[in-house]
Design an enzyme around this catalytic site. Structure first.
Site, PDB file in Angstrom:
ATOM      1  CE  LYS A   1      61.018 -10.859  63.270  1.00 20.99           C
ATOM      2  NZ  LYS A   1      61.314 -10.085  62.078  1.00 20.99           N
TER       3      LYS A   1
ATOM      4  N   GLY B   1      59.263  -1.534  58.839  1.00 16.38           N
ATOM      5  CA  GLY B   1      60.599  -1.770  58.651  1.00 16.38           C
ATOM      6  C   GLY B   1      61.253  -2.087  59.881  1.00 16.38           C
TER       7      GLY B   1
ATOM      8  CB  CYS C   1      63.763  -4.692  57.093  1.00 16.22           C
ATOM      9  SG  CYS C   1      62.232  -5.344  55.866  1.00 16.22           S
TER      10      CYS C   1
HETATM   11  N1  LIG Z   1      56.293  -0.879  69.488  1.00 13.13           N
HETATM   12  C1  LIG Z   1      57.480  -1.569  69.714  1.00 13.13           C
HETATM   13  N2  LIG Z   1      58.383  -1.031  70.762  1.00 13.13           N
HETATM   14  C2  LIG Z   1      59.489  -1.712  70.682  1.00 13.13           C
HETATM   15  N3  LIG Z   1      60.027  -2.836  69.963  1.00 13.13           N
HETATM   16  C3  LIG Z   1      59.159  -3.093  69.111  1.00 13.13           C
HETATM   17  C4  LIG Z   1      57.921  -2.554  68.839  1.00 13.13           C
HETATM   18  N4  LIG Z   1      57.189  -3.270  67.628  1.00 13.13           N
HETATM   19  C5  LIG Z   1      58.424  -4.152  67.302  1.00 13.13           C
HETATM   20  N5  LIG Z   1      59.264  -4.050  68.195  1.00 13.13           N
HETATM   21  C6  LIG Z   1      60.661  -4.991  67.849  1.00 13.13           C
HETATM   22  O1  LIG Z   1      61.104  -4.959  66.732  1.00 13.13           O
HETATM   23  C7  LIG Z   1      61.461  -6.175  66.284  1.00 13.13           C
HETATM   24  C8  LIG Z   1      60.895  -6.621  64.754  1.00 13.13           C
HETATM   25  O2  LIG Z   1      59.557  -7.300  65.502  1.00 13.13           O
HETATM   26  P1  LIG Z   1      58.355  -7.495  64.576  1.00 13.13           P
HETATM   27  O3  LIG Z   1      57.799  -8.741  65.400  1.00 13.13           O
HETATM   28  O4  LIG Z   1      57.505  -6.232  64.688  1.00 13.13           O
HETATM   29  O5  LIG Z   1      58.908  -7.756  63.098  1.00 13.13           O
HETATM   30  P2  LIG Z   1      58.030  -7.941  61.773  1.00 13.13           P
HETATM   31  O6  LIG Z   1      56.762  -8.072  62.061  1.00 13.13           O
HETATM   32  O7  LIG Z   1      58.768  -8.918  61.121  1.00 13.13           O
HETATM   33  O8  LIG Z   1      58.421  -6.508  61.210  1.00 13.13           O
HETATM   34  P3  LIG Z   1      57.882  -6.087  59.650  1.00 13.13           P
HETATM   35  O9  LIG Z   1      56.486  -5.688  59.587  1.00 13.13           O
HETATM   36  O10 LIG Z   1      58.858  -5.004  59.422  1.00 13.13           O
HETATM   37  O11 LIG Z   1      58.106  -7.384  58.894  1.00 13.13           O
HETATM   38  C9  LIG Z   1      61.538  -6.926  67.480  1.00 13.13           C
HETATM   39  O12 LIG Z   1      62.775  -6.851  67.991  1.00 13.13           O
HETATM   40  C10 LIG Z   1      60.549  -6.332  68.271  1.00 13.13           C
HETATM   41  O13 LIG Z   1      60.147  -6.783  69.441  1.00 13.13           O
HETATM   42  C1  LIG Z   2      60.161  -5.017  49.983  1.00 13.40           C
HETATM   43  C2  LIG Z   2      59.696  -5.270  51.642  1.00 13.40           C
HETATM   44  N1  LIG Z   2      60.347  -6.246  52.229  1.00 13.40           N
HETATM   45  C3  LIG Z   2      59.856  -6.501  53.377  1.00 13.40           C
HETATM   46  C4  LIG Z   2      58.851  -5.854  53.824  1.00 13.40           C
HETATM   47  C5  LIG Z   2      58.530  -6.114  55.180  1.00 13.40           C
HETATM   48  O1  LIG Z   2      57.189  -6.539  55.524  1.00 13.40           O
HETATM   49  C6  LIG Z   2      58.146  -4.901  53.193  1.00 13.40           C
HETATM   50  N2  LIG Z   2      57.007  -4.239  53.547  1.00 13.40           N
HETATM   51  N3  LIG Z   2      58.467  -4.736  52.052  1.00 13.40           N
END
Ligand SMILES: Nc1ncnc2c1ncn2[C@@H]1O[C@H](COP(=O)(O)OP(=O)(O)OP(=O)(O)O)[C@@H](O)[C@H]1O
Ligand SMILES: Cc1ncc(CO)c(N)n1
Length: 260
Positions: A173, A206, A209
């Site tokens: 991602k 989120g 998730c």
């Molecule tokens: N500001 C944004 N605008 C559009 N799409 C986004 C944005 N931020 C994240 N995404 C999309 O959201 C999805 C989750 O990506 P991200 O890389 O943020 O996941 P993550 O870091 O695992 O999230 P979390 O912090 O909830 O664990 C991906 O499809 C990403 O491209």
């Molecule tokens: C419980 C839980 N699962 C996943 C994430 C994602 O970073 C979070 N902040 N909290």
């Protein structure tokens, strides 16, 4: 009616974890169930405490569900200990779970370690091989591969290495890229790219998730993985557009009930 299961941690503020997963399942018209692996005391500003659920109770929850109900798709999120990972993997094999989406949650947006350091090996060696698809963000892909990931080429390289570890598909991602949030899917042969405009919002709690749960829903509905990822990406982009300010820190994405 498709039945979806999330195996993950609880987020008291409702933006991530179990709560985000169940909202996604409902919003996409499916029936949601949960196996809680940990309780976190969390809000838009940070994580303030974690209590892991004993692995025997995690197993009992999985057994209670699979011994009674047919499950069409499973999403696995926060699992902090290797002993819990081991029990989940053996239970899912025993009950022949299908459509397994693994979101390898490691560190919260606020910087709290949700995966204990000792559990990284179990995540890689046990959880990844049972995944239909694994969805690391840039940091998680770096942790799993040892690479430094800065651009799409690096994401492709990480996808290839992670694919060797056993999942059928890898989605790296790109939410944390500095430009457009492009996600890269690898099936062992070719890459697919999922591009969206960056939504200008502070409310991104989120995202990971929600995306992984939406993928589980579309797999359960019978979509091919690449088509399911496309639909799930549309869902998370819309949930970011819908997001509203909440709390003093990183607010949550917002789910919507199209049938209402
Ligand atoms: N500001 C944004 N605008 C559009 N799409 C986004 C944005 N931020 C994240 N995404 C999309 O959201 C999805 C989750 O990506 P991200 O890389 O943020 O996941 P993550 O870091 O695992 O999230 P979390 O912090 O909830 O664990 C991906 O499809 C990403 O491209
Ligand atoms: C419980 C839980 N699962 C996943 C994430 C994602 O970073 C979070 N902040 N909290």
């Amino acid at each position: 009616m498709k039945k979806l299961l999330t195996i993950a941690g609880s987020d008291s503020s409702g933006g991530a974890g179990i709560q985000a997963d169940l909202k996604t399942f409902s919003s996409l018209g499916t029936y949601g169930m949960s196996v809680i692996t940990a309780i976190t005391a969390q809000n838009t500003q940070g994580v303030f405490g974690v209590q892991d659920i004993d692995e025997e109770v995690v197993y009992k929850q999985i057994e209670a569900i699979f011994s009674d109900i047919e499950v069409d798709g499973v999403k696995i999120g926060m699992v902090s200990k290797s002993s819990t990972i081991e029990i989940i993997v053996s239970a899912l094999k025993k009950f022949k779970a299908k459509n397994i989406v693994v979101d390898p949650v490691m560190v919260s947006k606020s910087g709290y370690h949700l995966l204990q350091r000792e559990a990284k090996k179990a995540l890689i060696e046990q959880l990844l091989p049972i995944a239909t698809i694994v969805t690391p963000n840039l940091f998680e892909a770096e942790e799993i591969t040892g690479l430094t990931i800065k651009d799409i080429k690096d994401m492709e390289k990480a996808g290839e290495i992670i694919h060797q570890m056993g999942p059928r598909f890898v989605l790296v991602k790109g939410g944390h890229l500095s430009e457009k949030p492009i996600d890269v899917l690898y099936d062992g042969e070719k890459f697919k790219y999922y591009e969206a405009e960056r939504v200008n919002t502070k409310s991104t709690h989120g995202t990971g998730c929600t995306l992984s749960s939406a993928i589980a829903v579309y797999l359960a509905k019978g979509y091919q993985v690449d088509e399911g990822v496309k639909k799930a990406k549309e869902y998370i982009t819309q949930a970011l557009i819908n997001a509203f300010p909440l709390g003093k820190g990183t607010g949550p994405v917002h789910h919507f009930y199209s049938w209402w």
